[in-house]
Write an enzyme that holds these catalytic residues in place. Structure first.
Site, mmCIF file in Angstrom:
data_model
loop_
_atom_site.group_PDB
_atom_site.id
_atom_site.type_symbol
_atom_site.label_atom_id
_atom_site.label_comp_id
_atom_site.label_asym_id
_atom_site.label_seq_id
_atom_site.Cartn_x
_atom_site.Cartn_y
_atom_site.Cartn_z
ATOM 1 N N VAL A 1 54.456 2.206 129.794
ATOM 2 C CA VAL A 1 54.419 2.951 131.067
ATOM 3 C C VAL A 1 53.891 4.375 130.915
ATOM 4 O O VAL A 1 53.666 5.065 131.900
ATOM 5 C CB VAL A 1 55.787 2.985 131.804
ATOM 6 C CG1 VAL A 1 56.251 1.594 132.172
ATOM 7 C CG2 VAL A 1 56.848 3.735 131.018
ATOM 8 N N ASN B 1 62.209 0.757 136.264
ATOM 9 C CA ASN B 1 63.457 0.729 135.495
ATOM 10 C C ASN B 1 63.329 1.320 134.093
ATOM 11 O O ASN B 1 64.272 1.926 133.591
ATOM 12 C CB ASN B 1 63.953 -0.722 135.401
ATOM 13 C CG ASN B 1 64.976 -0.887 134.298
ATOM 14 O OD1 ASN B 1 66.147 -0.535 134.442
ATOM 15 N ND2 ASN B 1 64.526 -1.375 133.139
ATOM 16 N N TYR C 1 66.416 14.736 129.635
ATOM 17 C CA TYR C 1 66.690 13.483 130.374
ATOM 18 C C TYR C 1 67.049 13.811 131.827
ATOM 19 O O TYR C 1 66.525 13.202 132.768
ATOM 20 C CB TYR C 1 67.835 12.756 129.671
ATOM 21 C CG TYR C 1 68.327 11.493 130.339
ATOM 22 C CD1 TYR C 1 67.597 10.316 130.260
ATOM 23 C CD2 TYR C 1 69.550 11.463 131.022
ATOM 24 C CE1 TYR C 1 68.068 9.145 130.855
ATOM 25 C CE2 TYR C 1 70.014 10.295 131.616
ATOM 26 C CZ TYR C 1 69.274 9.136 131.525
ATOM 27 O OH TYR C 1 69.739 7.989 132.108
ATOM 28 N N LYS D 1 65.265 12.712 135.454
ATOM 29 C CA LYS D 1 65.944 11.982 136.529
ATOM 30 C C LYS D 1 66.002 12.817 137.818
ATOM 31 O O LYS D 1 65.901 12.283 138.926
ATOM 32 C CB LYS D 1 67.351 11.562 136.091
ATOM 33 C CG LYS D 1 67.365 10.561 134.932
ATOM 34 C CD LYS D 1 66.689 9.250 135.285
ATOM 35 C CE LYS D 1 66.811 8.220 134.173
ATOM 36 N NZ LYS D 1 66.164 6.936 134.506
HETATM 37 C C1 BGC Z 1 73.100 7.488 130.610
HETATM 38 C C2 BGC Z 1 74.262 6.996 129.773
HETATM 39 C C3 BGC Z 1 75.549 7.667 130.235
HETATM 40 C C4 BGC Z 1 75.715 7.508 131.723
HETATM 41 C C5 BGC Z 1 76.982 8.201 132.256
HETATM 42 C C6 BGC Z 1 73.401 7.339 132.067
HETATM 43 O O1 BGC Z 1 72.339 7.881 132.795
HETATM 44 O O2 BGC Z 1 71.936 6.745 130.295
HETATM 45 O O3 BGC Z 1 74.013 7.297 128.416
HETATM 46 O O4 BGC Z 1 76.658 7.072 129.547
HETATM 47 O O5 BGC Z 1 74.605 8.024 132.386
HETATM 48 O O6 BGC Z 1 77.071 9.529 131.832
#
Ligand code: BGC
Length: 255
Positions: free
Chosen positions: A64, A90, A156, A160
């Protein structure tokens, strides 16, 4: 069979949440493009599971983060099945590091898989629908961390959070084309992405204390919501984030 006659593309369909989603959509009647990058055996397992319930799946390897691969994914759906009605973004990854130690490559990689990939795959998906004047469904597998802080995972969370704003914007831009878009925000689901957590008993116990429903989620918990969002029952639903987290997001209390 709510999805009879539909064609779905699911990225990261060879493991974890994506595998559960691809199986569910296939068993609800959709023909499914099962994308994988590394989990080839898992992708074929997904296809066999779909076939076992009388459905049809096509396994396609694509990265991707590569533009040509993204276009090829959409083209394959149209060539093989004559359409692509449902897109499930996903595929995702996460790396833990303190903010001050996060290497450039790790930041770039997470943004490329979690945000840039969905952006340009959605673009390729929408371009075909727009010229065919067809409606469509886009479902992004986001995270509770599109909103909630997750120390040690800032890159991360940025990816998101970006996915959340992409969804907000596209709700407005794609609505007039008859295309809906929604995010699903899973909490802690049992999948390979949180293998380290699952193997760390004290951390797992501490997390369970914060989940009102007292358990981790399953890939089926997520897949059911995806199937509903992809179905006719959800034709007026767009622009939302749906929490599937056992109450994790709401559980703040002082000891
Ligand atoms: C993460 C997990 C984490 C969960 C809750 C998800 O977005 O990928 O690693 O446990 O969130 O915090």
């Amino acid at each position: 069979m709510r999805l009879q006659g539909k064609v779905a593309i699911v990225t990261g369909g060879g493991s974890g949440i994506g595998q559960g989603i691809a199986k569910r959509l296939g068993c609800e009647g959709a023909r499914v493009i099962i994308n994988y990058r590394g989990s080839e055996a898992g992708a074929h397992e997904t296809r066999r599971a779909i076939e076992a319930c009388g459905g049809v799946g096509e396994v396609v390897r694509a990265d991707v983060t590569k533009m040509d691969d993204l276009r090829r994914l959409v083209d394959t759906a149209w060539e093989k099945f004559g359409s692509a009605d449902i897109l499930v973004n996903n595929a995702g990854m996460e790396k833990r590091s303190d903010f001050w130690d996060t290497p450039e490559e790790e930041y770039d990689q997470q943004m490329a898989v979690n945000l840039r990939g969905p952006f340009f795959l959605t673009q390729a998906f929408v371009r075909r629908l727009r010229s065919a004047k067809k409606p469509g469904r886009i479902i992004n597998i986001s995270s509770v961390h599109e909103d909630m802080a997750f120390p040690g995972f800032t890159a991360y969370c940025c990816s998101k959070g970006g996915l959340r704003m992409m969804m907000h914007n596209l709700t407005v831009e794609l609505g007039p084309l008859g295309i809906t878009i929604n995010n699903i925000a899973p909490g802690a689901i049992v999948t390979p992405i949180n293998k380290a957590l699952l193997e760390d008993k004290p951390k797992l116990e501490a997390l369970l204390q914060k989940i009102p429903l007292g358990r981790l989620g399953t890939t089926d918990d997520v897949a059911g919501m995806v199937a509903w969002l992809a179905s006719d029952e959800a034709s007026y639903v767009t622009g939302g984030t749906f929490l599937i987290d056992g109450g994790l997001m709401r559980d703040y209390h002082e000891q």
